[in-house]
Design a protein around this motif. Sequence first.
Motif, PDB file in Angstrom:
ATOM      1  N   VAL A  90      -1.922   7.152   5.279  1.00 56.60           N
ATOM      2  CA  VAL A  90      -1.955   5.467   5.157  1.00 56.60           C
ATOM      3  C   VAL A  90      -0.512   5.287   4.849  1.00 56.60           C
ATOM      4  O   VAL A  90      -0.112   4.146   5.207  1.00 56.60           O
ATOM      5  N   ARG A  91       0.524   6.045   4.196  1.00 58.62           N
ATOM      6  CA  ARG A  91       1.641   5.743   4.116  1.00 58.62           C
ATOM      7  C   ARG A  91       2.516   5.586   5.477  1.00 58.62           C
ATOM      8  O   ARG A  91       3.226   4.718   5.618  1.00 58.62           O
ATOM      9  N   LEU A  92       2.120   6.478   6.325  1.00 58.80           N
ATOM     10  CA  LEU A  92       2.715   6.416   7.725  1.00 58.80           C
ATOM     11  C   LEU A  92       2.181   5.310   8.249  1.00 58.80           C
ATOM     12  O   LEU A  92       2.989   4.712   9.129  1.00 58.80           O
ATOM     13  N   LEU A  93       1.133   5.067   8.352  1.00 58.52           N
ATOM     14  CA  LEU A  93       0.469   3.797   9.041  1.00 58.52           C
ATOM     15  C   LEU A  93       1.188   2.356   8.455  1.00 58.52           C
ATOM     16  O   LEU A  93       1.518   1.622   9.230  1.00 58.52           O
TER      17      LEU A  93
ATOM     18  N   VAL B 283       0.774  -1.242  -0.020  1.00 57.79           N
ATOM     19  CA  VAL B 283      -0.154   0.194  -0.036  1.00 57.79           C
ATOM     20  C   VAL B 283       1.004   1.238  -0.081  1.00 57.79           C
ATOM     21  O   VAL B 283       0.573   2.172  -0.528  1.00 57.79           O
ATOM     22  N   ARG B 284       2.118   1.212   0.688  1.00 56.96           N
ATOM     23  CA  ARG B 284       3.017   2.208   0.508  1.00 56.96           C
ATOM     24  C   ARG B 284       3.364   2.677  -0.826  1.00 56.96           C
ATOM     25  O   ARG B 284       3.544   3.801  -1.158  1.00 56.96           O
TER      26      ARG B 284
ATOM     27  N   MET C   2      -7.885   2.248  11.956  1.00 60.36           N
ATOM     28  CA  MET C   2      -8.188   1.848  10.702  1.00 60.36           C
ATOM     29  C   MET C   2      -9.530   1.917  10.374  1.00 60.36           C
ATOM     30  O   MET C   2      -9.949   2.077   9.348  1.00 60.36           O
ATOM     31  N   GLU C   3     -10.177   1.503  11.307  1.00 60.40           N
ATOM     32  CA  GLU C   3     -11.805   1.532  11.174  1.00 60.40           C
ATOM     33  C   GLU C   3     -12.100   2.907  11.056  1.00 60.40           C
ATOM     34  O   GLU C   3     -13.266   3.286  10.288  1.00 60.40           O
ATOM     35  N   ASP C   4     -11.659   3.918  11.571  1.00 61.42           N
ATOM     36  CA  ASP C   4     -11.900   5.332  11.461  1.00 61.42           C
ATOM     37  C   ASP C   4     -11.713   5.919  10.048  1.00 61.42           C
ATOM     38  O   ASP C   4     -12.225   6.492   9.283  1.00 61.42           O
ATOM     39  N   MET C   5     -10.264   5.353   9.732  1.00 63.34           N
ATOM     40  CA  MET C   5      -9.766   5.705   8.372  1.00 63.34           C
ATOM     41  C   MET C   5     -10.564   4.998   7.106  1.00 63.34           C
ATOM     42  O   MET C   5     -10.928   5.732   6.324  1.00 63.34           O
ATOM     43  N   LEU C   6     -10.999   3.783   7.556  1.00 59.66           N
ATOM     44  CA  LEU C   6     -11.776   3.193   6.216  1.00 59.66           C
ATOM     45  C   LEU C   6     -13.273   4.002   6.250  1.00 59.66           C
ATOM     46  O   LEU C   6     -13.655   4.020   5.255  1.00 59.66           O
ATOM     47  N   ALA C   7     -13.629   4.420   7.520  1.00 63.64           N
ATOM     48  CA  ALA C   7     -15.240   5.138   7.319  1.00 63.64           C
ATOM     49  C   ALA C   7     -15.100   6.452   6.516  1.00 63.64           C
ATOM     50  O   ALA C   7     -15.782   7.030   5.956  1.00 63.64           O
TER      51      ALA C   7
ATOM     52  N   ARG D 283      -8.923  -1.207   0.567  1.00 64.20           N
ATOM     53  CA  ARG D 283      -8.668  -2.661   0.514  1.00 64.20           C
ATOM     54  C   ARG D 283      -7.700  -3.030   1.446  1.00 64.20           C
ATOM     55  O   ARG D 283      -7.784  -4.171   2.043  1.00 64.20           O
ATOM     56  N   PHE D 284      -6.716  -2.414   1.318  1.00 56.42           N
ATOM     57  CA  PHE D 284      -5.637  -2.603   2.453  1.00 56.42           C
ATOM     58  C   PHE D 284      -6.147  -2.379   4.038  1.00 56.42           C
ATOM     59  O   PHE D 284      -5.719  -3.349   4.895  1.00 56.42           O
ATOM     60  N   LEU D 285      -7.062  -1.448   4.136  1.00 59.26           N
ATOM     61  CA  LEU D 285      -7.431  -1.205   5.505  1.00 59.26           C
ATOM     62  C   LEU D 285      -8.391  -2.391   6.016  1.00 59.26           C
ATOM     63  O   LEU D 285      -8.561  -2.787   7.003  1.00 59.26           O
ATOM     64  N   GLU D 286      -9.219  -2.917   5.068  1.00 58.16           N
ATOM     65  CA  GLU D 286     -10.104  -3.823   5.046  1.00 58.16           C
ATOM     66  C   GLU D 286      -9.317  -5.145   5.496  1.00 58.16           C
ATOM     67  O   GLU D 286      -9.582  -5.913   6.253  1.00 58.16           O
TER      68      GLU D 286
END
Length: 254
Positions: free
Chosen positions: A109-112, A100-101, A246-251, A200-203
Amino acid sequence: MSGPRDDVAGLAYPEPGGPGAPGDGEAPDGPVSRSRSGIGRWAVVLAASVALIAVAGAAFAIGRLSTLGEEAPTNTSAEAGFARDMQVHHQQGVELAMIVRDATDDPDVRLLGYDIATTQAQQSGQMYGWLAEWVLPQAAPEPSMTWMTRPADDGGTHAGHDAGDGSDAAHVPGGPMPGLATPEEVAELRELQGVEAERRFLELMIAHHAGAVVMAEAVLERSTYPVVVSLAESIVASQQAEIELMEDMLAERS
């Protein structure tokens, strides 16, 4: 005396503002600029890979030192099974994070992804070091997940877990590890870019983290070995916190 400056492979570039120079706000076009961009991208990937190797190497040394003075677990113990299986689990976590990076420019997302990759590489090196210090083979003498099918130890440090998503169901020796993405899912992620890749990465990583928590809680039910308990508790706490993030980021991306 001003003139063309030398650059990559002896190619000449015009001075800024000189004849043939791009206008304001324009990037140079052509094979040279594309080549330079490609070189830069590969340099970033190479630097990240070298950093992960260095982290894992340092963790290996720490893992060996952290077990000194303790009686070594047996080859089929929960501790040894956890060390082997969680290394495999973490290796996929690093893989997903690096994919994903390279697929998004989103800084969050890149930092995560960077945090996940470096943390899980470090922990994998630590567990590799345990097995080396215990004089146990890295390869398991029995199918993966077998240690999770054995009864919990009454002397364990953790009560029975319930992930609430069905991942606490009975495990089968040699069966899929909890939360592990399938080869098809990994291949799908590799084909995506931008926001689609982020979603997709977060899921996949939410499920991956939930599975790691199940495995960590399982060893806590079966072990009192200090370094194993310490790492397992750290995995539970950090990955549950990252699941919420990640749930917050996905939302935000739905």
